[in-house]
Write a protein that holds these residues in place. Structure first.
Motif, short mmCIF file in Angstrom:
data_model
loop_
_atom_site.label_atom_id
_atom_site.label_comp_id
_atom_site.label_asym_id
_atom_site.label_seq_id
_atom_site.Cartn_x
_atom_site.Cartn_y
_atom_site.Cartn_z
N GLN A 138 51.90 23.94 46.12
CA GLN A 138 51.17 23.40 47.27
C GLN A 138 51.22 24.35 48.47
N ARG A 139 52.39 24.94 48.72
CA ARG A 139 52.52 25.86 49.85
C ARG A 139 51.67 27.11 49.62
N LYS A 181 48.10 26.39 50.38
CA LYS A 181 47.88 26.34 51.83
C LYS A 181 47.93 27.74 52.45
N ASP A 182 48.81 28.58 51.92
CA ASP A 182 48.89 29.96 52.42
C ASP A 182 47.59 30.71 52.15
N ALA A 209 53.77 24.49 58.21
CA ALA A 209 54.76 24.99 57.25
C ALA A 209 56.15 24.42 57.57
N ASP A 237 56.23 20.88 56.39
CA ASP A 237 56.29 20.80 54.93
C ASP A 237 57.70 21.11 54.42
N TYR A 238 58.33 22.15 54.97
CA TYR A 238 59.68 22.50 54.53
C TYR A 238 60.69 21.41 54.89
N GLU A 290 60.28 18.67 52.41
CA GLU A 290 60.82 19.09 51.12
C GLU A 290 62.35 19.03 51.12
#
Length: 131
Positions: free
Chosen positions: A54-55, A58-59, A86, A89-90, A93
């Motif tokens: 997913q990241r 997005k990147d 970001a 998101d982190y 997570e």
């Protein structure tokens, strides 16, 4: 003259601790905890791979937007939004990973507690004295 019994009782804390099972085989009892560790390890891996996918998507989207941006202010705004998203998101997570670890810890604790209660209910075994 009466002879002394050469058998003695086991101490209150058994050698194998919580790993004794109903069959008094410590190897079968010990398999439950590493099994939970392996299951949790695989759950971590699945979660990390999903997050990374997913990241990365997005990147890639961000890079495509950045390439197509014409104004400097749009670049700065885009960078700011990207890093904020970001970080969010982190953080999410990390919470998921903490939850997985907490669940594993709770399961192992319950296994050890159950094994300890099971051991308390068993009568003490007699160990023959050394010759």
């Amino acid at each position: 003259m009466p002879q002394k019994s050469q058998a003695q009782t086991t101490p209150d804390i058994p050698l194998w601790g919580p790993f004794l099972t109903k069959d008094n085989n410590p190897f079968f009892g010990a398999m439950g905890i590493p099994g939970e560790h392996m299951k949790t390890f695989l759950e971590y891996q699945i979660e990390l791979l999903d997050f990374a996918r997913q990241r990365f998507e997005k990147d890639i989207e961000f890079i495509e937007r950045l390439i197509n941006t014409q104004e400097t202010t749009d670049v700065v705004t885009g960078l700011s939004e990207f890093y904020q998203e970001a970080a969010d998101d982190y953080t999410k997570e990390c919470l998921k990973m903490t939850d997985i670890g907490s669940r594993m810890t709770q399961k192992v604790f319950e296994q050890v507690q159950d094994a300890g209660e099971d051991k308390k209910q068993k009568p003490k075994r007699r160990i023959p004295a050394a010759a």
